[in-house]
Design a protein around this motif. Sequence first.
Motif, PDB file in Angstrom:
ATOM      1  N   VAL A 154      46.926  32.014 -48.312  1.00 32.66           N
ATOM      2  CA  VAL A 154      47.052  31.272 -47.058  1.00 32.66           C
ATOM      3  C   VAL A 154      48.002  32.045 -46.148  1.00 32.66           C
ATOM      4  O   VAL A 154      49.171  32.231 -46.473  1.00 32.66           O
ATOM      5  CB  VAL A 154      47.591  29.846 -47.309  1.00 32.66           C
ATOM      6  CG1 VAL A 154      47.714  29.090 -45.997  1.00 32.66           C
ATOM      7  CG2 VAL A 154      46.702  29.109 -48.305  1.00 32.66           C
ATOM      8  N   PHE A 155      47.468  32.501 -45.029  1.00 29.79           N
ATOM      9  CA  PHE A 155      48.245  33.257 -44.055  1.00 29.79           C
ATOM     10  C   PHE A 155      48.518  32.394 -42.838  1.00 29.79           C
ATOM     11  O   PHE A 155      47.616  31.723 -42.337  1.00 29.79           O
ATOM     12  CB  PHE A 155      47.479  34.501 -43.594  1.00 29.79           C
ATOM     13  CG  PHE A 155      47.334  35.544 -44.657  1.00 29.79           C
ATOM     14  CD1 PHE A 155      48.227  36.595 -44.730  1.00 29.79           C
ATOM     15  CD2 PHE A 155      46.307  35.483 -45.587  1.00 29.79           C
ATOM     16  CE1 PHE A 155      48.104  37.572 -45.705  1.00 29.79           C
ATOM     17  CE2 PHE A 155      46.173  36.442 -46.571  1.00 29.79           C
ATOM     18  CZ  PHE A 155      47.076  37.488 -46.628  1.00 29.79           C
ATOM     19  N   GLU A 156      49.766  32.404 -42.376  1.00 31.04           N
ATOM     20  CA  GLU A 156      50.093  31.754 -41.114  1.00 31.04           C
ATOM     21  C   GLU A 156      49.558  32.628 -39.986  1.00 31.04           C
ATOM     22  O   GLU A 156      49.268  33.815 -40.179  1.00 31.04           O
ATOM     23  CB  GLU A 156      51.611  31.584 -40.967  1.00 31.04           C
ATOM     24  CG  GLU A 156      52.224  30.694 -42.020  1.00 31.04           C
ATOM     25  CD  GLU A 156      51.766  29.244 -41.914  1.00 31.04           C
ATOM     26  OE1 GLU A 156      51.571  28.750 -40.785  1.00 31.04           O
ATOM     27  OE2 GLU A 156      51.618  28.604 -42.965  1.00 31.04           O
ATOM     28  N   ARG A 157      49.486  32.074 -38.829  1.00 32.72           N
ATOM     29  CA  ARG A 157      48.985  32.798 -37.660  1.00 32.72           C
ATOM     30  C   ARG A 157      49.770  34.098 -37.466  1.00 32.72           C
ATOM     31  O   ARG A 157      50.988  34.115 -37.516  1.00 32.72           O
ATOM     32  CB  ARG A 157      49.124  31.903 -36.427  1.00 32.72           C
ATOM     33  CG  ARG A 157      48.588  32.500 -35.174  1.00 32.72           C
ATOM     34  CD  ARG A 157      48.754  31.502 -34.020  1.00 32.72           C
ATOM     35  NE  ARG A 157      48.315  32.081 -32.799  1.00 32.72           N
ATOM     36  CZ  ARG A 157      47.084  31.950 -32.305  1.00 32.72           C
ATOM     37  NH1 ARG A 157      46.199  31.253 -32.968  1.00 32.72           N
ATOM     38  NH2 ARG A 157      46.745  32.505 -31.176  1.00 32.72           N
ATOM     39  N   ASP A 158      49.051  35.189 -37.259  1.00 32.27           N
ATOM     40  CA  ASP A 158      49.596  36.519 -36.963  1.00 32.27           C
ATOM     41  C   ASP A 158      50.384  37.154 -38.102  1.00 32.27           C
ATOM     42  O   ASP A 158      51.039  38.163 -37.895  1.00 32.27           O
ATOM     43  CB  ASP A 158      50.452  36.498 -35.685  1.00 32.27           C
ATOM     44  CG  ASP A 158      49.639  36.128 -34.455  1.00 32.27           C
ATOM     45  OD1 ASP A 158      48.437  36.479 -34.411  1.00 32.27           O
ATOM     46  OD2 ASP A 158      50.194  35.489 -33.545  1.00 32.27           O
ATOM     47  N   GLN A 159      50.361  36.584 -39.290  1.00 33.82           N
ATOM     48  CA  GLN A 159      50.988  37.223 -40.445  1.00 33.82           C
ATOM     49  C   GLN A 159      49.967  38.169 -41.060  1.00 33.82           C
ATOM     50  O   GLN A 159      48.770  37.883 -41.087  1.00 33.82           O
ATOM     51  CB  GLN A 159      51.430  36.187 -41.473  1.00 33.82           C
ATOM     52  CG  GLN A 159      52.453  35.212 -40.954  1.00 33.82           C
ATOM     53  CD  GLN A 159      53.807  35.850 -40.713  1.00 33.82           C
ATOM     54  OE1 GLN A 159      54.443  36.336 -41.626  1.00 33.82           O
ATOM     55  NE2 GLN A 159      54.226  35.863 -39.473  1.00 33.82           N
ATOM     56  N   LYS A 160      50.443  39.291 -41.586  1.00 37.24           N
ATOM     57  CA  LYS A 160      49.505  40.255 -42.142  1.00 37.24           C
ATOM     58  C   LYS A 160      50.140  40.963 -43.328  1.00 37.24           C
ATOM     59  O   LYS A 160      51.342  40.935 -43.522  1.00 37.24           O
ATOM     60  CB  LYS A 160      49.081  41.262 -41.086  1.00 37.24           C
ATOM     61  CG  LYS A 160      50.233  42.004 -40.442  1.00 37.24           C
ATOM     62  CD  LYS A 160      49.785  42.730 -39.193  1.00 37.24           C
ATOM     63  CE  LYS A 160      50.923  43.197 -38.341  1.00 37.24           C
ATOM     64  NZ  LYS A 160      51.843  42.172 -37.891  1.00 37.24           N
TER      65      LYS A 160
END
Length: 124
Positions: free
Chosen positions: A44-50
């Motif tokens: 699960v990635f938060e917005r704009d995390q990479k």
Amino acid sequence: MAEKSEEAGFWLYDLRVETVLDGRTPVCLHVEGESFRVIGENLVFERDQKVSMYALAGLLPLLPAKQRETAPGDWMSTDAEVACPDPHCGGRFRIVREDRRWFSHAETTGLPDARGTPYWQEQE
């Protein structure tokens, strides 16, 4: 529904995987503090995390093991940082165990005779 102690199933830890540099210079595009979570089988990635796909390839085999219960002296219980697979990179990934979550065998198996409603379709 049966009590968790009576029902066939297992506990998994939710994980947070965070990029840490601690003053080291990264070669890859690692940004201090970027993170993702592992909840059940999902990343699960938060917005704009990479995260670099090469670093992720190095992390993936460890994540299911890190989710499981282990003995207190097992290195999987005590060691939390994994180096970027590029030997010249200073990036590290800290894997933190968070909450534990119960998964019933019937909700997670593909065996036809043991199948129940998939856990992701259950209503809370």
